[in-house]
Motif scaffolding. Structure first.
Motif, PDB file in Angstrom:
ATOM      1  N   VAL A  64     -44.224  13.467 -24.772  1.00 53.75           N
ATOM      2  CA  VAL A  64     -42.908  13.927 -24.338  1.00 53.75           C
ATOM      3  C   VAL A  64     -41.945  13.861 -25.519  1.00 53.75           C
ATOM      4  CG1 VAL A  64     -40.927  13.420 -22.855  1.00 53.75           C
ATOM      5  CG2 VAL A  64     -43.255  13.214 -21.949  1.00 53.75           C
ATOM      6  N   ASN A  65     -41.237  14.961 -25.723  1.00 57.32           N
ATOM      7  CA  ASN A  65     -40.244  15.022 -26.799  1.00 57.32           C
ATOM      8  C   ASN A  65     -39.128  15.953 -26.340  1.00 57.32           C
ATOM      9  OD1 ASN A  65     -38.719  15.615 -29.165  1.00 57.32           O
ATOM     10  ND2 ASN A  65     -40.495  15.114 -30.451  1.00 57.32           N
ATOM     11  N   LEU A  66     -38.079  15.378 -25.753  1.00 60.92           N
ATOM     12  CA  LEU A  66     -37.015  16.192 -25.164  1.00 60.92           C
ATOM     13  C   LEU A  66     -36.211  16.951 -26.215  1.00 60.92           C
ATOM     14  CD1 LEU A  66     -35.687  13.826 -22.342  1.00 60.92           C
ATOM     15  CD2 LEU A  66     -37.290  15.735 -22.163  1.00 60.92           C
ATOM     16  N   GLU A  67     -36.058  16.380 -27.399  1.00 64.02           N
ATOM     17  CA  GLU A  67     -35.315  17.073 -28.448  1.00 64.02           C
ATOM     18  C   GLU A  67     -36.044  18.353 -28.858  1.00 64.02           C
ATOM     19  OE1 GLU A  67     -35.973  13.858 -28.444  1.00 64.02           O
ATOM     20  OE2 GLU A  67     -33.947  13.043 -28.124  1.00 64.02           O
ATOM     21  N   PHE A  70     -35.886  20.900 -26.008  1.00 65.92           N
ATOM     22  CA  PHE A  70     -34.601  21.603 -25.989  1.00 65.92           C
ATOM     23  C   PHE A  70     -34.546  22.669 -27.078  1.00 65.92           C
ATOM     24  CE2 PHE A  70     -30.264  21.832 -27.789  1.00 65.92           C
ATOM     25  CZ  PHE A  70     -29.621  22.443 -26.718  1.00 65.92           C
ATOM     26  N   ARG A  71     -35.066  22.362 -28.256  1.00 64.17           N
ATOM     27  CA  ARG A  71     -34.997  23.317 -29.366  1.00 64.17           C
ATOM     28  C   ARG A  71     -35.798  24.574 -29.066  1.00 64.17           C
ATOM     29  NH1 ARG A  71     -37.654  24.579 -34.156  1.00 64.17           N
ATOM     30  NH2 ARG A  71     -39.306  23.041 -33.857  1.00 64.17           N
ATOM     31  N   TRP A  72     -37.034  24.403 -28.561  1.00 62.67           N
ATOM     32  CA  TRP A  72     -37.857  25.566 -28.261  1.00 62.67           C
ATOM     33  C   TRP A  72     -37.323  26.350 -27.059  1.00 62.67           C
ATOM     34  CZ3 TRP A  72     -40.659  27.580 -31.762  1.00 62.67           C
ATOM     35  CH2 TRP A  72     -41.350  26.804 -32.703  1.00 62.67           C
ATOM     36  N   ASN A  87     -33.191  26.505 -17.849  1.00 64.83           N
ATOM     37  CA  ASN A  87     -33.557  25.172 -18.334  1.00 64.83           C
ATOM     38  C   ASN A  87     -32.586  24.662 -19.391  1.00 64.83           C
ATOM     39  OD1 ASN A  87     -35.700  25.097 -16.607  1.00 64.83           O
ATOM     40  ND2 ASN A  87     -37.271  24.818 -18.172  1.00 64.83           N
ATOM     41  N   VAL A  88     -32.111  25.559 -20.264  1.00 68.16           N
ATOM     42  CA  VAL A  88     -31.117  25.132 -21.255  1.00 68.16           C
ATOM     43  C   VAL A  88     -29.865  24.631 -20.542  1.00 68.16           C
ATOM     44  CG1 VAL A  88     -29.551  25.932 -23.070  1.00 68.16           C
ATOM     45  CG2 VAL A  88     -31.952  26.562 -23.146  1.00 68.16           C
ATOM     46  N   GLY A  89     -29.489  25.322 -19.463  1.00 70.09           N
ATOM     47  CA  GLY A  89     -28.350  24.861 -18.671  1.00 70.09           C
ATOM     48  C   GLY A  89     -28.563  23.465 -18.130  1.00 70.09           C
ATOM     49  N   HIS A  94     -27.501  17.590 -17.948  1.00 76.08           N
ATOM     50  CA  HIS A  94     -27.908  16.197 -17.834  1.00 76.08           C
ATOM     51  C   HIS A  94     -27.990  15.470 -19.178  1.00 76.08           C
ATOM     52  CE1 HIS A  94     -28.750  16.868 -13.612  1.00 76.08           C
ATOM     53  NE2 HIS A  94     -29.461  17.932 -13.927  1.00 76.08           N
ATOM     54  N   GLY A  95     -27.743  16.184 -20.276  1.00 72.54           N
ATOM     55  CA  GLY A  95     -27.824  15.548 -21.587  1.00 72.54           C
ATOM     56  C   GLY A  95     -29.233  15.178 -21.984  1.00 72.54           C
ATOM     57  N   HIS A  96     -30.207  16.000 -21.599  1.00 73.07           N
ATOM     58  CA  HIS A  96     -31.607  15.749 -21.956  1.00 73.07           C
ATOM     59  C   HIS A  96     -31.947  16.473 -23.256  1.00 73.07           C
ATOM     60  CE1 HIS A  96     -32.756  14.907 -17.476  1.00 73.07           C
ATOM     61  NE2 HIS A  96     -32.073  13.922 -18.042  1.00 73.07           N
ATOM     62  N   GLY A  97     -32.217  15.711 -24.301  1.00 70.04           N
ATOM     63  CA  GLY A  97     -32.584  16.310 -25.579  1.00 70.04           C
ATOM     64  C   GLY A  97     -31.407  16.857 -26.355  1.00 70.04           C
ATOM     65  N   CYS A  98     -30.201  16.662 -25.823  1.00 68.00           N
ATOM     66  CA  CYS A  98     -28.995  17.157 -26.474  1.00 68.00           C
ATOM     67  C   CYS A  98     -27.806  16.374 -25.932  1.00 68.00           C
ATOM     68  CB  CYS A  98     -28.815  18.657 -26.208  1.00 68.00           C
ATOM     69  SG  CYS A  98     -28.621  19.037 -24.449  1.00 68.00           S
TER      70      CYS A  98
END
Length: 348
Positions: A64-67, A70-72, A87-89, A94-98
């Motif tokens: 698992v790598n949320l950052e 989020f980037r992909w 999903n970006v929304g 929720h501040g997941h990976g960003c």
């Protein structure tokens, strides 16, 4: 990416255990898929970028790598991928990976729903209803809920129904609220099942029916809805109290007729039918095909036991003075069945 050879069999499982082999095979497939999507994503394929973000978000074939997820996902969203936009929304919401950013969340929700993603319309409605990233605007919440309803979002149907029920953002209309709850519950959406139970219990937008209230509250409670479970407990206590003026006696064989079996009850989530088989269908036996279903005081009525686990499913119930003929809302063939429901054991 993790190497398949690094993964050991499940603890306590032998090398020849079929479940262990299945798990190893599934892991190998996930890793192969993640590696494939990684290669395709690097080539700029939006679908591959979205798929890789899901793998990274859920740990499918990789850590698992949320950052990185989020980037992909952002790369795919920039290319117009509807699911990636949604999903970006949610990442921003929720501040997941960003960094949490509700304004950016609503921006991406709007883009996603305009591209046909129903869930984004519901989330945007929630944002306007609660003032998340935008000014609180109930009329705009209704607009986006309706858009999501058109795209068949069950949560949006329920959320819009609650606005109609309270008259917030729209003219109050309990019947419209119930219609939306029923449609949402047809998708087995738990919150809508709970709201339907309340409407049947309190007679909001439809005729009060405690049996159907029981059915819908039980469906929601069975899916882990805690408020539905509390209200179900209270309703069962009320029904059992109302049931104290009822007697029972086994029906003579000549009166048994043909009853619908529990398997023929409306299926889970059938709107307006009560759903499930907690209360088997009522059958009134009469020589006249058009017999009045509201029986005279003291007449006999053949019904199924209200305990769904009961195998003695045909009983003649006798109305007593003061009960209006239709002797009770709950009907038990024995004291054992009554106690089974009362104790939530549902067994006899």
């Amino acid at each position: 990416m993790a190497n398949g050879s690094d993964r050991s069999p499940q603890r306590g499982a032998s090398e020849n255990d079929p479940s262990a082999r299945h798990g190893q095979k599934e892991n190998a497939i996930n890793e192969a898929q993640a590696a494939y999507w990684a290669n395709r994503a690097a080539e700029g394929c939006a679908e591959a970028q979205y798929a890789l973000s899901v793998c990274l978000q859920k740990g499918l074939g990789t850590d698992v790598n949320l950052e990185q997820a989020f980037r992909w996902c952002s790369s795919a969203a920039e290319q117009g991928h509807p699911l990636a936009m949604f999903n970006v929304g949610t990442f921003y919401h929720h501040g997941h990976g960003c960094q949490e950013n509700l304004i950016s969340a609503t921006t991406w929700y709007r883009k996603a729903v305009e591209a046909g993603e129903a869930r984004a319309g519901n989330n945007l409605g929630v944002c306007y209803e609660n003032g998340l990233g935008v000014e609180l605007d109930l009329e705009q919440a209704v607009v986006w809920y309706r858009k999501a309803v058109e795209l068949r979002s069950a949560p949006a149907m329920c959320n819009l129904g609650m606005l109609y029920l309270s008259g917030r953002g729209v003219e109050k209309c309990e019947r419209e609220a119930v219609a939306l709850f029923k449609e949402s519950a047809s998708y087995e959406y738990t919150e809508a099942e709970y709201k339907l139970g309340q409407c049947f219990r309190d007679g909001m937008g439809l005729r009060r029916d405690l049996e159907r209230a029981y059915n819908w509250l039980k469906k929601a409670a069975d899916q882990g809805h805690e408020a539905a479970q509390r209200e179900l407990d209270a309703l069962v206590a009320l029904l059992l109290q109302e049931d104290t003026n009822m007697e029972y006696e086994p029906a003579p064989s000549a009166e048994r007729g043909t009853l619908a079996t529990p398997g023929t009850n409306p299926g889970p989530g059938s709107p307006g039918k009560g759903g499930g088989n907690a209360f088997p269908p009522t059958t009134v036996h009469s020589s006249s095909p058009n017999a009045d279903r509201s029986l005279d005081l003291g007449s006999k009525e053949t019904r199924s036991c209200s305990n769904p686990a009961c195998t003695n499913c045909t009983t003649t119930f006798v109305g007593k003075p003061g009960t209006g003929g239709r002797s009770s809302r709950l009907h038990f063939c024995s004291e054992k069945c009554r106690k089974g429901v009362q104790n939530h054991l549902i067994s006899c």
